[in-house]
Design an enzyme around this catalytic site. Structure first.
Site, PDB file in Angstrom:
ATOM      1  N   SER A  15     -67.091  83.087   8.373  1.00  0.00           N
ATOM      2  CA  SER A  15     -67.304  83.741   7.069  1.00  0.00           C
ATOM      3  C   SER A  15     -67.255  82.720   5.923  1.00  0.00           C
ATOM      4  O   SER A  15     -67.959  82.880   4.918  1.00  0.00           O
ATOM      5  CB  SER A  15     -66.308  84.876   6.848  1.00  0.00           C
ATOM      6  OG  SER A  15     -65.007  84.388   6.627  1.00  0.00           O
ATOM      7  N   ASN A  16     -66.448  81.682   6.071  1.00  0.00           N
ATOM      8  CA  ASN A  16     -66.469  80.630   5.041  1.00  0.00           C
ATOM      9  C   ASN A  16     -67.771  79.838   5.093  1.00  0.00           C
ATOM     10  O   ASN A  16     -68.309  79.456   4.049  1.00  0.00           O
ATOM     11  CB  ASN A  16     -65.262  79.703   5.194  1.00  0.00           C
ATOM     12  CG  ASN A  16     -64.023  80.300   4.562  1.00  0.00           C
ATOM     13  OD1 ASN A  16     -63.920  80.368   3.337  1.00  0.00           O
ATOM     14  ND2 ASN A  16     -63.091  80.763   5.393  1.00  0.00           N
ATOM     15  N   ARG A  64     -60.612  65.193  22.690  1.00  0.00           N
ATOM     16  CA  ARG A  64     -60.720  64.968  21.251  1.00  0.00           C
ATOM     17  C   ARG A  64     -61.684  63.820  20.941  1.00  0.00           C
ATOM     18  O   ARG A  64     -62.500  63.885  20.036  1.00  0.00           O
ATOM     19  CB  ARG A  64     -59.332  64.615  20.711  1.00  0.00           C
ATOM     20  CG  ARG A  64     -58.884  65.526  19.602  1.00  0.00           C
ATOM     21  CD  ARG A  64     -57.531  65.088  19.125  1.00  0.00           C
ATOM     22  NE  ARG A  64     -56.498  65.920  19.721  1.00  0.00           N
ATOM     23  CZ  ARG A  64     -55.198  65.719  19.541  1.00  0.00           C
ATOM     24  NH1 ARG A  64     -54.768  64.693  18.826  1.00  0.00           N
ATOM     25  NH2 ARG A  64     -54.331  66.519  20.088  1.00  0.00           N
ATOM     26  N   ARG A  90     -59.607  73.081  16.343  1.00  0.00           N
ATOM     27  CA  ARG A  90     -59.128  71.968  17.161  1.00  0.00           C
ATOM     28  C   ARG A  90     -58.590  70.858  16.275  1.00  0.00           C
ATOM     29  O   ARG A  90     -59.038  70.686  15.146  1.00  0.00           O
ATOM     30  CB  ARG A  90     -60.277  71.403  18.000  1.00  0.00           C
ATOM     31  CG  ARG A  90     -60.802  72.357  19.033  1.00  0.00           C
ATOM     32  CD  ARG A  90     -59.803  72.504  20.158  1.00  0.00           C
ATOM     33  NE  ARG A  90     -60.430  73.170  21.291  1.00  0.00           N
ATOM     34  CZ  ARG A  90     -60.131  72.931  22.560  1.00  0.00           C
ATOM     35  NH1 ARG A  90     -59.198  72.039  22.852  1.00  0.00           N
ATOM     36  NH2 ARG A  90     -60.724  73.574  23.523  1.00  0.00           N
ATOM     37  N   ASN A 106     -61.016  70.662   4.254  1.00  0.00           N
ATOM     38  CA  ASN A 106     -60.604  71.799   5.083  1.00  0.00           C
ATOM     39  C   ASN A 106     -60.195  72.947   4.166  1.00  0.00           C
ATOM     40  O   ASN A 106     -59.783  72.724   3.027  1.00  0.00           O
ATOM     41  CB  ASN A 106     -59.402  71.390   5.950  1.00  0.00           C
ATOM     42  CG  ASN A 106     -58.900  72.527   6.831  1.00  0.00           C
ATOM     43  OD1 ASN A 106     -59.684  73.220   7.479  1.00  0.00           O
ATOM     44  ND2 ASN A 106     -57.588  72.750   6.850  1.00  0.00           N
ATOM     45  N   HIS A 108     -57.561  76.298   4.114  1.00  0.00           N
ATOM     46  CA  HIS A 108     -56.398  76.841   4.816  1.00  0.00           C
ATOM     47  C   HIS A 108     -55.896  78.074   4.060  1.00  0.00           C
ATOM     48  O   HIS A 108     -55.820  78.053   2.824  1.00  0.00           O
ATOM     49  CB  HIS A 108     -55.297  75.776   4.889  1.00  0.00           C
ATOM     50  CG  HIS A 108     -54.094  76.235   5.646  1.00  0.00           C
ATOM     51  ND1 HIS A 108     -54.080  76.327   7.020  1.00  0.00           N
ATOM     52  CD2 HIS A 108     -52.886  76.662   5.215  1.00  0.00           C
ATOM     53  CE1 HIS A 108     -52.889  76.789   7.409  1.00  0.00           C
ATOM     54  NE2 HIS A 108     -52.148  76.989   6.337  1.00  0.00           N
ATOM     55  N   ALA A 172     -60.668  85.283  -1.573  1.00  0.00           N
ATOM     56  CA  ALA A 172     -60.465  84.122  -2.457  1.00  0.00           C
ATOM     57  C   ALA A 172     -60.991  82.842  -1.802  1.00  0.00           C
ATOM     58  O   ALA A 172     -61.562  81.975  -2.481  1.00  0.00           O
ATOM     59  CB  ALA A 172     -58.983  83.980  -2.798  1.00  0.00           C
TER      60      ALA A 172
END
Ligand code: GRF
Length: 214
Positions: A15-16, A64, A90, A106, A108, A172
């Site tokens: 969604s972001n 990774r 991850r 990022n 959060h 938001a």
């Protein structure tokens, strides 16, 4: 002027990612989503990229290091100048974080540095905070650390459960991620130590009180 190319890393719903795609649809938005990578082939966000005609693919995550090498190559091939993590679940390889330092962001769902890690909204409810929120920040190697670019605060309501609070925070998030990417693309962010200075920042003016101050 050429628009900044943004690469978005996802693991799920997206969604972001959608909020960034929608923002970039405006002709005056200074960035475009050039590539979407997911560590999961079944991430719903990949379909959002497909629907928007954006190059996208799943990158396997056997380790990774292997993921980081493949993602790094794909991002560079696409001419990406900013990497945005959007629900990427991850841990990133330290070499990747170093290579993209101050070009890797990022989002959060808490007012960092409070409540890093998983289930940030549940952590906020358990702690009993009256104001929660979300943060866009430059990424450093430790999880959910790094210089903060934009934050939004939302009230915690008396009858909130995790779903209700998460939905309020998510709304938001969908506003601050496009804002942070715009500020970056406009060249208005300067990292000074642990702090991001924003050229021409507009102060919000009002404090948020909860409960409302009489
Ligand atoms: C968001 O709450 C984001 O803050 C967190 O993971 C969630 C991703 O949601 N990092 P979506 O995939 O963008 O819908």
């Amino acid at each position: 002027m050429a628009r900044l190319k943004v690469g978005v890393l996802i693991s799920g719903r997206g969604s972001n990612l959608q909020a960034l795609i929608d923002a970039a649809a405006a002709p005056d938005y200074p960035a475009e989503i050039a590539l979407v990578l997911s560590n999961r082939a079944d991430a719903a966000g990949l379909a959002r990229a497909a629907a928007a005609g954006i190059p996208h693919r799943a990158v396997p995550h056997p380790s990774r290091e292997a993921f980081a090498a493949a993602a790094d190559a794909a991002l560079r091939d696409s001419g990406v100048g900013l990497v945005a993590l959007a629900g990427f679940m991850r841990l990133l390889d330290g070499g990747f974080v170093a290579a993209w330092r101050d070009r890797l962001v990022n989002i959060h769902p808490s007012l960092l540095p409070a409540f890093p890690g998983l289930d940030a909204q549940r952590q906020a409810l358990a702690a009993g905070v009256k104001i929660a929120g979300c943060t866009v920040h430059f990424v450093r190697e430790a999880v959910d650390t790094g210089p903060i670019i934009v934050q939004a605060a939302v009230p915690v309501r008396e009858d909130d459960d995790e779903a209700a609070l998460s939905a309020r925070i998510l709304a938001a998030e969908h506003r601050i991620y496009p804002l942070a990417v715009r500020l970056f693309a406009e060249g208005r962010l300067a990292v000074e130590g642990g702090r991001v200075r924003i050229a021409g920042a507009v102060p919000p003016g009002l404090a948020l009180f909860n409960p409302a101050a009489g």
